[in-house]
Design an enzyme around this catalytic site. Structure first.
Site, PDB file in Angstrom:
ATOM      1  N   ASP A 291      -0.704  31.496  14.832  1.00 37.78           N
ATOM      2  CA  ASP A 291      -0.481  32.654  14.008  1.00 37.78           C
ATOM      3  C   ASP A 291      -2.119  32.572  13.674  1.00 37.78           C
ATOM      4  O   ASP A 291      -2.771  31.843  13.595  1.00 37.78           O
ATOM      5  CB  ASP A 291       0.328  32.553  12.858  1.00 37.78           C
TER       6      ASP A 291
ATOM      7  N   ASP B 151       4.969  38.330  17.370  1.00 36.85           N
ATOM      8  CA  ASP B 151       5.834  38.917  16.031  1.00 36.85           C
ATOM      9  C   ASP B 151       5.597  40.270  15.987  1.00 36.85           C
ATOM     10  O   ASP B 151       6.677  40.998  15.532  1.00 36.85           O
ATOM     11  CB  ASP B 151       5.157  38.041  14.818  1.00 36.85           C
TER      12      ASP B 151
END
Length: 169
Positions: free
Chosen positions: A124, A142
């Site tokens: 991330d 995402d």
């Protein structure tokens, strides 16, 4: 359930899944090789690039477990990806809200699946915040999953009846 047929299907949207996967893996590679772990690089007052590793699922669910969750999430991602492919095959090609939404979901799921298999965690790097409030870090996979879910909701609310008529239900 309708049997699989040879008519034109939403599988034509698989190119979008491929684009999502390429962009996701490319940006994760750049983040992983150019950013220092947990050291934010400010881009805007409300947006940083911050390299973080997530061993859990959404919002770091089960991230603190001993490692078994990696295999659980891999199995779930494989099952969901297969289900999405079958759903796309059964979806008429003209149902573009649904087809593109399913394709975004698939691309995002496969992008994060790659990370889990190869790295043991999801990379991330997008951090959004305001004042002292921080949204959990995320990535392009995402984002694609979120956009795909929004398209499925739009399809359900506004185009669902048209899709059912078209498929003869």
């Amino acid at each position: 359930m309708e049997p699989l047929t040879n008519k034109a299907s939403a599988l034509r949207w698989l190119w979008l899944s491929a684009v999502v996967i390429l962009l996701d893996l490319g940006t994760k590679y750049l983040a992983d090789t150019r950013l220092t772990y947990a050291d934010p690089v400010s881009v805007l007052p409300v947006f940083d690039l911050t390299l973080l590793y997530n061993k859990g699922a959404a919002f770091s669910f089960l991230a603190a477990e001993g490692g078994w969750q990696r295999w659980l999430f891999i199995l779930i991602a494989l099952g969901v990806s297969l289900m999405l492919l079958v759903w796309m095959k059964r979806t008429p090609a003209r149902a573009w809200w649904l087809g593109s939404g399913l394709s975004l979901l698939l691309g995002g799921a496969l992008g994060n699946l790659y990370d889990r298999i190869v790295h043991g965690h999801v990379v991330d790097f997008i951090s959004v915040h305001y004042g002292g409030w921080y949204f959990p870090a995320f990535n392009l996979a995402d984002t694609a999953i979120t956009c795909g879910a929004i398209l499925l909701i739009i399809d359900m609310l506004f185009a669902g009846d048209e899709n059912a008529k078209e498929s003869g239900k």
